[in-house]
Design a protein around this motif. Structure first.
Motif, short mmCIF file in Angstrom:
data_model
loop_
_atom_site.label_atom_id
_atom_site.label_comp_id
_atom_site.label_asym_id
_atom_site.label_seq_id
_atom_site.Cartn_x
_atom_site.Cartn_y
_atom_site.Cartn_z
N UNK A 276 -6.81 0.16 -34.61
CA UNK A 276 -5.52 0.15 -33.93
C UNK A 276 -5.32 1.45 -33.18
N UNK A 277 -4.26 1.52 -32.39
CA UNK A 277 -3.97 2.73 -31.62
C UNK A 277 -3.13 3.67 -32.48
N UNK A 278 -3.60 4.89 -32.63
CA UNK A 278 -2.90 5.85 -33.47
C UNK A 278 -1.54 6.20 -32.88
N UNK A 279 -1.42 6.17 -31.55
CA UNK A 279 -0.14 6.49 -30.93
C UNK A 279 0.92 5.46 -31.31
N UNK A 280 0.52 4.22 -31.48
CA UNK A 280 1.48 3.19 -31.87
C UNK A 280 1.91 3.38 -33.32
N UNK A 281 0.99 3.82 -34.17
CA UNK A 281 1.36 4.10 -35.56
C UNK A 281 2.37 5.23 -35.64
N UNK A 282 2.13 6.30 -34.89
CA UNK A 282 3.07 7.43 -34.91
C UNK A 282 4.40 7.05 -34.25
N UNK A 283 4.37 6.22 -33.23
CA UNK A 283 5.63 5.78 -32.63
C UNK A 283 6.48 5.05 -33.65
N UNK A 284 5.85 4.23 -34.48
CA UNK A 284 6.57 3.52 -35.54
C UNK A 284 7.11 4.50 -36.57
N UNK A 285 6.29 5.46 -36.98
CA UNK A 285 6.72 6.44 -37.98
C UNK A 285 7.89 7.29 -37.48
N UNK A 286 7.88 7.60 -36.20
CA UNK A 286 8.92 8.47 -35.65
C UNK A 286 10.20 7.72 -35.30
N UNK A 287 10.24 6.45 -35.60
CA UNK A 287 11.48 5.69 -35.52
C UNK A 287 12.10 5.51 -36.91
N UNK A 288 11.52 6.14 -37.90
CA UNK A 288 12.03 6.01 -39.27
C UNK A 288 13.45 6.59 -39.36
N UNK A 289 14.38 5.86 -40.02
CA UNK A 289 15.73 6.40 -40.22
C UNK A 289 15.78 7.45 -41.33
N UNK A 290 14.68 7.59 -42.07
CA UNK A 290 14.61 8.58 -43.15
C UNK A 290 14.29 9.94 -42.55
N UNK A 291 15.20 10.91 -42.61
CA UNK A 291 14.96 12.21 -41.98
C UNK A 291 13.69 12.89 -42.48
N UNK A 292 13.41 12.77 -43.78
CA UNK A 292 12.22 13.43 -44.33
C UNK A 292 10.95 12.79 -43.77
N UNK A 293 10.92 11.46 -43.68
CA UNK A 293 9.74 10.78 -43.14
C UNK A 293 9.57 11.10 -41.66
#
Length: 326
Positions: A181-198
């Motif tokens: 998979x594309x790593x940029x898509x994984x990070x885009x998903x992670x950076x939409x997390x509502x959890x401030x710590x995540x």
């Protein structure tokens, strides 16, 4: 400060309502030809305003903006009030048009660095009649091949750093596996997390990778993680890069509108993050453009900055001649 140019001084600034509860920060200084500076990132912001020193403010009315969601624009990306889904390249172009009208500018010179080069080209393609000339440094078009290079392929040069970058995504619970998979898509998903710590952890992992590869040949050293700027920047970078910059067709697929617009492209031979082939392809697709390749620098550097300053001076000479066609 570059010798011979007046000191930077902001004479006016403000927040422009661009709709959907979003406001864009702008500032201007100097007088003469209107010139719009577009910063990199996406999401890097204007910073301390060093861009102003690339212009003679007795000849240029220099305008800078913090693009939607970053810098002093409100609300910042990552804030629940920020409309991230509405943060797209067409919306940024519309924001710039609102600003042009707000400031009473008929047409302007565009300057862009890195991502700002992509945005400048996209704006010029949408509104060529509003563009007097273009000067770009560290040229990008943010097409998929460039994104895959900077997020994955260039890991061959920095295997230790890329391994940490990929391992974070693999262990984050979003289903990413390297090579699948594309790593940029994984990070885009992670950076939409509502959890401030995540969100913060993903931003730190993303920016650690950025700092690993961006500095070669640039004559600069990136500082420690900035807890205010860097999460915003990581959020916007991954948002744009995972969506092919919201450009369809891509920049290189619609170069005809730039015909007749004078342009200077400045790129570093040692730019491993964005190889010079992109600047070359833009140049070959844009008759009349000038390509300057600095052999000893990468994604920026003092020689490139000097070439940038000189390009703006030459463009002012050309545009203020009595016989200037534009």
């Amino acid at each position: 400060m570059t010798a011979g140019l007046p000191a930077a001084r902001t004479t006016r600034s403000g927040l422009l309502d661009v709709g959907s509860g979003q406001s864009m920060y702008w500032e201007e200084t100097g007088s003469g030809l209107p010139a719009l500076y577009l910063h990199g990132g996406p999401g890097a912001g204007l910073g301390r305003g060093g861009y102003v020193e690339r212009f003679d403010r007795t000849r240029y009315r220099v305008i800078g903006v913090d693009q939607r969601g970053c810098g002093r624009s409100l609300p910042p990306a990552g804030d629940p009030a920020h409309d991230l889904d509405g943060n797209t390249t067409p919306r940024l172009i519309a924001d710039l048009e609102l600003l042009r009208i707000h400031l009473g500018v008929e047409a302007w010179v565009l300057n862009g660095v890195s991502w700002g080069a992509t945005l400048a080209l996209a704006y010029a393609q949408a509104h060529p009649e509003r563009v007097l000339g273009i000067v770009l440094m560290a040229v990008t078009t943010t097409r998929r091949a460039e994104v895959d290079w900077i997020t994955e392929t260039v890991g061959a040069l920095y295997p230790e750093d890329w391994d940490r970058f990929a391992a974070f995504a693999e262990n984050a619970g979003v289903g990413y596996r390297r090579g699948e998979g594309r790593i940029v898509e994984a990070y885009a998903q992670l950076l939409r997390s509502p959890d401030p710590a995540a969100h913060d952890a993903a931003a730190r992992a993303w920016m650690a990778w950025e700092h690993a590869h961006i500095g070669i040949g640039s004559g600069r050293s990136d500082g420690p993680f900035d807890p205010v700027r860097d999460p915003v920047m990581a959020t916007l970078i991954t948002h744009y890069w995972s969506h092919d910059a919201f450009l369809d067709p891509p920049v290189l697929g619609r170069m005809d509108p730039l015909s007749g617009i004078p342009g200077v492209l400045i790129h570093g031979r040692l730019d491993v993050s964005g190889p010079v082939i992109t600047a070359w392809r833009v140049h070959r697709s844009w008759p009349g453009s000038e390509l300057i390749v600095e052999e000893t620098e990468g994604h920026g550097g003092p020689r490139m900055v000097q070439a940038w300053t000189e390009a703006n001076a030459r463009l002012a000479d050309r545009l203020t001649r009595p016989e200037a066609p534009r």
